[in-house]
Motif scaffolding. Structure first.
Motif, PDB file in Angstrom:
ATOM      1  N   TYR A 198       0.855  -1.188   0.000  1.00 19.10           N
ATOM      2  CA  TYR A 198       0.000   0.000   0.000  1.00 19.10           C
ATOM      3  C   TYR A 198       0.888   1.233   0.000  1.00 19.10           C
ATOM      4  O   TYR A 198       1.639   1.477   0.958  1.00 19.10           O
ATOM      5  CB  TYR A 198      -0.921   0.005   1.218  1.00 19.10           C
ATOM      6  CG  TYR A 198      -1.741   1.285   1.333  1.00 19.10           C
ATOM      7  CD1 TYR A 198      -2.794   1.527   0.446  1.00 19.10           C
ATOM      8  CD2 TYR A 198      -1.438   2.242   2.287  1.00 19.10           C
ATOM      9  CE1 TYR A 198      -3.530   2.699   0.527  1.00 19.10           C
ATOM     10  CE2 TYR A 198      -2.162   3.418   2.376  1.00 19.10           C
ATOM     11  CZ  TYR A 198      -3.212   3.646   1.497  1.00 19.10           C
ATOM     12  OH  TYR A 198      -3.926   4.807   1.560  1.00 19.10           O
ATOM     13  N   ASN A 199       0.859   1.974  -1.085  1.00 20.89           N
ATOM     14  CA  ASN A 199       1.612   3.225  -1.212  1.00 20.89           C
ATOM     15  C   ASN A 199       3.092   3.057  -0.875  1.00 20.89           C
ATOM     16  O   ASN A 199       3.645   3.741  -0.015  1.00 20.89           O
ATOM     17  CB  ASN A 199       0.985   4.312  -0.328  1.00 20.89           C
ATOM     18  CG  ASN A 199      -0.300   4.857  -0.902  1.00 20.89           C
ATOM     19  OD1 ASN A 199      -0.702   4.511  -2.007  1.00 20.89           O
ATOM     20  ND2 ASN A 199      -0.970   5.712  -0.143  1.00 20.89           N
TER      21      ASN A 199
ATOM     22  N   ASP B 238      -1.905  -5.292  -4.450  1.00 18.50           N
ATOM     23  CA  ASP B 238      -1.986  -3.846  -4.247  1.00 18.50           C
ATOM     24  C   ASP B 238      -3.282  -3.531  -3.498  1.00 18.50           C
ATOM     25  O   ASP B 238      -4.374  -3.681  -4.032  1.00 18.50           O
ATOM     26  CB  ASP B 238      -1.959  -3.136  -5.597  1.00 18.50           C
ATOM     27  CG  ASP B 238      -2.060  -1.621  -5.454  1.00 18.50           C
ATOM     28  OD1 ASP B 238      -1.810  -1.115  -4.340  1.00 18.50           O
ATOM     29  OD2 ASP B 238      -2.409  -0.952  -6.444  1.00 18.50           O
ATOM     30  N   ASP B 239      -3.131  -3.059  -2.264  1.00 17.51           N
ATOM     31  CA  ASP B 239      -4.285  -2.819  -1.388  1.00 17.51           C
ATOM     32  C   ASP B 239      -4.798  -1.390  -1.538  1.00 17.51           C
ATOM     33  O   ASP B 239      -4.841  -0.622  -0.581  1.00 17.51           O
ATOM     34  CB  ASP B 239      -3.873  -3.112   0.060  1.00 17.51           C
ATOM     35  CG  ASP B 239      -5.046  -3.073   1.030  1.00 17.51           C
ATOM     36  OD1 ASP B 239      -6.149  -3.497   0.637  1.00 17.51           O
ATOM     37  OD2 ASP B 239      -4.853  -2.607   2.171  1.00 17.51           O
ATOM     38  N   GLY B 240      -5.152  -1.034  -2.768  1.00 15.11           N
ATOM     39  CA  GLY B 240      -5.756   0.278  -2.993  1.00 15.11           C
ATOM     40  C   GLY B 240      -4.783   1.432  -2.960  1.00 15.11           C
ATOM     41  O   GLY B 240      -5.140   2.526  -2.491  1.00 15.11           O
ATOM     42  N   SER B 241      -3.567   1.240  -3.453  1.00 13.19           N
ATOM     43  CA  SER B 241      -2.569   2.318  -3.432  1.00 13.19           C
ATOM     44  C   SER B 241      -3.048   3.531  -4.218  1.00 13.19           C
ATOM     45  O   SER B 241      -3.716   3.406  -5.256  1.00 13.19           O
ATOM     46  CB  SER B 241      -1.251   1.824  -4.019  1.00 13.19           C
ATOM     47  OG  SER B 241      -0.667   0.831  -3.206  1.00 13.19           O
ATOM     48  N   THR B 242      -2.657   4.713  -3.741  1.00 12.82           N
ATOM     49  CA  THR B 242      -3.048   5.960  -4.390  1.00 12.82           C
ATOM     50  C   THR B 242      -1.848   6.720  -4.949  1.00 12.82           C
ATOM     51  O   THR B 242      -1.999   7.827  -5.466  1.00 12.82           O
ATOM     52  CB  THR B 242      -3.800   6.868  -3.398  1.00 12.82           C
ATOM     53  OG1 THR B 242      -2.964   7.121  -2.249  1.00 12.82           O
ATOM     54  CG2 THR B 242      -5.092   6.211  -2.939  1.00 12.82           C
TER      55      THR B 242
ATOM     56  N   ASN C 211      -8.869  -0.727  -0.732  1.00 12.16           N
ATOM     57  CA  ASN C 211      -8.146  -0.781   0.531  1.00 12.16           C
ATOM     58  C   ASN C 211      -8.944  -1.504   1.604  1.00 12.16           C
ATOM     59  O   ASN C 211     -10.032  -1.072   1.983  1.00 12.16           O
ATOM     60  CB  ASN C 211      -7.806   0.635   1.001  1.00 12.16           C
ATOM     61  CG  ASN C 211      -7.012   0.633   2.298  1.00 12.16           C
ATOM     62  OD1 ASN C 211      -7.519   0.993   3.344  1.00 12.16           O
ATOM     63  ND2 ASN C 211      -5.766   0.199   2.223  1.00 12.16           N
TER      64      ASN C 211
ATOM     65  N   ARG D   5      -9.142  -3.711   9.591  1.00  7.01           N
ATOM     66  CA  ARG D   5      -7.933  -2.935   9.294  1.00  7.01           C
ATOM     67  C   ARG D   5      -7.140  -2.622  10.557  1.00  7.01           C
ATOM     68  O   ARG D   5      -5.934  -2.359  10.494  1.00  7.01           O
ATOM     69  CB  ARG D   5      -8.299  -1.643   8.575  1.00  7.01           C
ATOM     70  CG  ARG D   5      -8.836  -1.828   7.160  1.00  7.01           C
ATOM     71  CD  ARG D   5      -9.282  -0.520   6.561  1.00  7.01           C
ATOM     72  NE  ARG D   5     -10.354   0.091   7.340  1.00  7.01           N
ATOM     73  CZ  ARG D   5     -10.851   1.294   7.111  1.00  7.01           C
ATOM     74  NH1 ARG D   5     -10.352   2.047   6.134  1.00  7.01           N
ATOM     75  NH2 ARG D   5     -11.825   1.771   7.853  1.00  7.01           N
TER      76      ARG D   5
END
Length: 339
Positions: free
Chosen positions: A17-18, A47-51, A74, A197
């Protein structure tokens, strides 16, 4: 995967993540270690929702090395790992975090252990922390050497079971186990919190595994973790770890839970005393931090790690304590809702 019938097939699952600055280094070191071991492996990155630019880095790695890349909204590290485990095909599965750089000989050592000593089925990586120029990472590395001093003060090949679970290194930063065990730990996973989470995704899984198999440690199974490198990130991590600590240990009798209750009692007394004698409390806090630095050094911490503990202990204690209170509140709310 491996064509050698004596060599177990290995899948490596990496949640990310990011981490645009680290994922390429982590995957590159992993593949170099596998090549040195002459051990074909499967790599699954989730990839857990990377921004940030992580998705584009993963596209490049997939094209260059043929790794498998999954993407999801995410949902936290546990959900990302679960997806990666489900997608993987190896007989053994290694969990690896995206800021972890394997040493080149590491997979050679693991390969030889699994082939020559099949009874040593579960392995917790020996994690060195890049702390010389990063006091925030050094603090965390130094602090854990106190409860884990039986290994950290004298690293060697050894194993532990559920009876000794609290006092030896554990974590899924770099961890390897047979597929059936990891899948069983995922199925059995249950948190005190509704929002997964914030759950203790590694300690609860590892406790389940340790009830069934001994977990092995060795300094040859080595990797380097690159921790957070700013005051803001350190404070956030302390707060988060306080919350996950509640989920890890509040329901499990033992030294870790006793330490939690003891720390809460000391914190309450400290606040009361500070209100009455703030200067004396401040002086005592400084002396306590200096003493803590000496203690962690005797337990195996490096000089930079010990200095980091001395400097950052008050900040960590405040953030961690606030996180514990958040965790207790979350656990109570969840328990009332589940009734």
């Amino acid at each position: 995967m491996s064509a050698n019938p004596l060599l177990p097939s290995l899948s490596v699952v990496i949640p990310v993540y990011n981490e645009q600055d680290w994922i390429e280094r982590s995957v590159g070191a992993l593949l170099a270690s596998a090549e040195a071991a002459n051990w074909p492996i499967e790599v699954v990155v989730v990839d857990d929702g990377s921004t940030d630019a992580t998705p584009s880095r993963l596209d490049e790695l997939r094209e260059r090395h043929g790794i498998t890349v999954l993407s999801q909204a995410n949902g936290g590290r546990f959900e990302a790992r679960s997806a990666g485990i489900a997608k993987s095909s190896g007989e053994w599965i290694a969990l690896l975090d995206s800021r972890v750089i394997l040493d080149e000989p590491t997979l050679t050592f693991l390969r030889d252990q699994l082939v020559d000593h099949p009874e040593r089925a579960v392995w917790n990586g020996h994690i060195n922390v890049a702390s010389e120029h990063n006091p925030y990472a050094g603090f965390m590395a130094g602090l854990v050497k106190v409860p884990w001093r039986k290994y950290c003060a004298n690293p060697r090949l050894m194993s532990y079971g559920i009876e000794e679970f609290d006092v030896y290194p554990k974590g899924t930063t770099f961890f390897c186990a047979p597929r059936a065990l990891l899948e069983g730990s995922v199925t059995a996973f249950a948190s005190l919190f509704d929002d997964i989470r914030f759950a203790s995704d590694d300690t609860r899984m590892l406790r389940w595994i340790a009830e069934r198999e001994r977990i092995w440690l060795a300094p040859e199974l080595s990797a380097t973790y690159n921790g957070r490198d700013s005051f803001k990130k350190f404070s956030q991590q302390a707060y988060f770890r306080g919350t996950t600590y509640v989920d890890s240990y509040i329901a499990s009798p033992g030294p870790a839970r006793n330490a939690l209750f003891g720390a809460l009692a000391v914190g309450v007394l400290g606040l009361v005393f500070a209100a009455k004698k703030p200067k004396t409390t401040l002086a005592a806090g400084v002396l306590g931090a200096v003493a803590a630095g000496e203690v962690v050094k005797k337990c195996g911490a490096t000089g930079p790690e010990a200095r980091a503990v001395t400097k950052l202990l008050p900040v960590f204690a405040g953030g961690f304590g606030a996180g514990v209170l958040r965790g207790l509140a979350m656990a109570v709310r969840t328990r009332l809702r589940r009734r």
